[in-house]
Design an enzyme around this catalytic site. Structure first.
Site, mmCIF file in Angstrom:
data_model
loop_
_atom_site.group_PDB
_atom_site.id
_atom_site.type_symbol
_atom_site.label_atom_id
_atom_site.label_comp_id
_atom_site.label_asym_id
_atom_site.label_seq_id
_atom_site.Cartn_x
_atom_site.Cartn_y
_atom_site.Cartn_z
ATOM 1 N N LEU B 59 100.907 -7.454 72.113
ATOM 2 C CA LEU B 59 99.731 -8.217 71.703
ATOM 3 C C LEU B 59 98.600 -7.801 72.632
ATOM 4 C CD1 LEU B 59 99.275 -10.412 69.569
ATOM 5 C CD2 LEU B 59 99.585 -12.105 71.337
ATOM 6 N N ASP B 60 97.467 -7.461 72.058
ATOM 7 C CA ASP B 60 96.305 -7.005 72.827
ATOM 8 C C ASP B 60 95.795 -8.026 73.815
ATOM 9 O OD1 ASP B 60 94.228 -4.892 70.781
ATOM 10 O OD2 ASP B 60 95.317 -4.583 72.644
#
Lengths: 450, 260
Positions: B59-60
């Site tokens: 997840l960024d």
């Protein structure tokens, strides 16, 4: 002490700056925001931006049916002749095309304009199915292969008022339907399919003859060409037929040739027919109440639900319990119908669209809607139109997507591959597909750009 | 974790010398159950010194949402879950009218465009095309021979999906909210990165003859884990983690059995 103060003052005075010197460093938020607001705004879509109408073609090109001469005779040194166009290719046309039809190696495009040129044709012209195309090299001869869309001169009484509504093509003949001047037929007439008397040993190539048919009980609203026969549907809901009848496809009660359009009786006498379909030797008709009637060739179990014989020469009602039928499409050996709910039912022989195991069936089988993109996520997707080629099927959904399946003869499915397709497969067309016409080895689609 | 009550130490039988009951100075060996000293808490020390924690799909930094972690034995289940190739659901927010270099609203501005001509209908048309081409990619990368009956049956049920590495594929996309210049999409995808989703938003803007940037990427479902199973920041304590693991165990096992 005095000298020290003077030295400090000189150091404190800022250096003389020429021009607009500014302190370097990352721009502050305020500077970024101001730069953003000062940036120019571009406009790509003007007020008059309209969705354009386009024509896409794909399939076998050496007959000229695709209308792109550079596929057959390359006009630049680096181009190679392209025998098969496996994916949709845009065809530039001068006018907006409203109706298209694919025959056996040729195509007709028609526009409902009031200009002089209303119909264009390309492809095979050995039987003058595209009218007389004067050759530019020799003014007395005509072209046998027309490689790009060429206008077909129709002998209209009022060329600047009549509009062409629909075109249809068979194996070697074509029909053009106008709104006020009846039906024009051209091409091969060896079986009377053009609606005129059969002349023995008539030479059809380079013929100027275009016959006009006007004697029907009411205005003709749909023309359909089978392989060597023609069907006309009138506003009152009756069906006329002419042409070859050895398989009973004329539906007139005999197996002979008919050279004058004659009204069909049998189970459709008195029934208001709203759609007729044919491409090979079998015919289907849909009434306004959703019933299906069939006649013609039944060697591939197309009409096996009512009879064991292989030819039916009188229209028979097909008692299918699949719901109200909206549209029917008849191919060479397989048939398909579209019901009011948007489901497709197929029967007959060949690649029917339910996997390689289903080769033939006499009873209609439904194609699962999930193959057309239906899911719990998109539960309002349904099929809007169904069309048939000789051994292919094409379905248009209400979202403007085109699904094809069937035998991939010379790349006519447009999937980009050469293998046969056993279940509905999406064709990527850059636009919303409005209509599609299927032929033996090529297809034409009318598309609206986004 | 270390403060939780431990297992009681093992008992063992030892022969201990005790003074004889009959008096005198003689020592007798009497068998008694005594706890094993090696298992005394002061000898052993804290039960957990290190915990193996593995992370699921990336997840960024700029994105938010469900992030799956595996603890201890769960790390092995993480690899199994990865091989199941389940879809993830994102809520992506976008803004028309701007184009930036990294496709998000915090990047350097490249261009500004008009967007008044965009309607919900046009957006939905573009989304239908995206879904169509990605559906085709789904069938092509699934490595199933299209000429077989099983391919047809899987396609009907909608179970065809790539079981190997593949480029990012969007299985479903729809518009949740549309209020110019903002819009919100729900995207179901496979093998994607959040930057790819931002790029998709940018491309949607280009298709509509304008430009768009992505303002928000939020993962609402990762395989079997939904927002309801996820623990917010306030619940990052032992009790909630244990409850969450217990609740999800059954779901994870059934999913892995079904696919593998």
């Amino acid at each position: 002490a005095m000298a020290g103060v003077l030295r400090a003052l000189r150091a404190a005075r800022p250096l003389h700056r020429r021009g607009l010197g500014r302190a370097a460093g990352p721009p502050s938020t305020r500077q970024l925001r101001e730069a953003e607001e000062a940036a120019p705004v571009f406009q790509y879509a003007g007020k008059a931006a309209r969705r354009k109408d386009r024509v896409f073609v794909w399939g076998f090109s050496y007959s000229g049916a695709l209308g792109v001469p550079s596929f057959v005779k390359p006009d630049a040194g680096w181009k190679k002749p392209r025998r098969i166009q496996t994916t949709p290719y845009r065809l530039e046309t001068e006018e907006k095309i409203s109706s298209a039809a694919c025959g056996y190696g040729f195509t007709l495009l028609a526009s409902n304009t009031t200009d002089i040129t209303k119909v264009w044709g390309m492809g095979l012209n050995k039987d003058s199915q595209l009218g007389f195309q004067r050759s530019r090299r020799d003014q007395t001869k005509g072209y046998e292969y027309v490689l790009e869309p060429s206008p077909i001169p129709l002998p209209l009484e009022k060329p600047q008022q009549t509009r062409v509504l629909q075109v249809s093509c068979g194996r070697a003949h074509s029909l053009v339907l106008t709104d006020s001047e009846g039906v024009f037929t051209m091409g091969n007439n060896s079986y009377g399919q053009c609606g005129r008397k059969v002349i023995e040993d008539e030479i059809y190539s380079e013929s100027h003859l275009i016959h006009q048919l006007k004697e029907f009980d009411s205005r003709v609203v749909q023309v359909v060409c089978g392989q060597d026969h023609s069907l006309f549907r009138t506003k009152k809901g009756s069906v006329y037929a002419c042409g070859w009848g050895a398989d009973g496809q004329t539906g007139l009660g005999h197996y002979n040739i008919t050279s004058v359009p004659t009204k069909l009786r049998g189970d459709i006498a008195g029934v208001n027919i709203i759609q007729v379909s044919s491409y090979g030797d079998c015919c289907l008709a849909v009434s306004d109440e959703g019933d299906v009637f069939g006649w013609g060739n039944s060697e591939y179990l197309q009409l096996a639900s009512v009879t064991e014989t292989t030819q039916v020469n009188v229209p028979r009602h097909l008692p299918f319990k699949i719901g109200k039928v909206k549209e029917a499409a008849c191919g060479g050996s397989g048939n398909a119908v579209l019901t009011e709910e948007g489901n497709i039912f197929v029967w007959g022989y060949g690649i029917l669209g339910k996997g390689p195991n289903l080769i033939e069936t006499a009873v209609p089988e439904m194609i699962p809607p999930s193959l057309f993109g239906w899911s719990d996520f998109n539960s309002d997707i349904c099929v809007a139109h169904i069309r048939c080629g000789l051994s292919q099927f094409a379905a248009l959904t209400n979202r403007g997507e085109l699904f094809v399946w069937g035998k991939n003869l010379r790349g006519c499915l447009g999937t980009g591959r050469m293998e046969d397709q056993y279940f509905p497969w999406r064709v990527t067309v850059p636009g919303e597909v409005v209509d599609v016409a299927c032929g033996v080895d090529h297809m034409v689609s009318l598309v609206k750009s986004f | 974790l270390n403060a939780a009550p431990r297992r009681a130490p093992r008992q063992q039988v030892r022969f201990l010398p005790t003074p004889a009951p009959s008096g005198g100075g003689a020592l007798e060996l009497v068998p008694t159950m005594v706890p094993v000293l090696a298992e005394h808490p002061l000898v052993q020390g804290p039960r957990f010194r290190r915990l193996k924690i593995g992370a699921g799909h990336r997840l960024d930094v700029k994105a938010s949402g469900v992030f799956v972690l595996g603890i201890g034995h769960g790390n092995k289940l993480l690899t199994d879950l990865y091989n199941c190739h389940l879809t993830k659901v994102y809520t992506v927010g976008g803004l028309f009218g701007k184009a930036t270099d990294d496709f998000s609203d915090t990047g350097k501005l490249i261009e500004k465009t008009t967007f008044d001509h965009i309607t919900r209908e046009k957006l939905e048309r573009i989304l239908a095309v995206i879904q169509g081409t990605n559906h085709k990619a789904l069938l092509m990368y699934s490595n199933v021979d299209m000429q077989t009956q099983e391919a047809y049956e899987l396609a009907v049920k909608g179970l065809i999906r790539p079981m190997d590495k593949s480029p990012p594929i969007i299985t479903a996309i729809r518009c949740l909210q549309f209020a110019l210049p903002e819009f919100q999409l729900e995207i179901h995808c496979l093998h994607e990165t959040q930057q790819y989703l931002r790029k998709i938003v940018h491309e949607i803007g280009l298709e509509l003859k304008s430009s768009a940037v992505c303002t928000q990427v939020r993962r609402t479902r990762d395989g079997v884990f939904t927002l309801d199973d996820a623990l917010p920041r306030t619940q990052w304590d032992l009790r909630s983690i244990q409850d969450a693991i217990r609740n999800c165990r059954l779901k994870v096992e059934t999913e892995i059995e079904k696919t593998l």
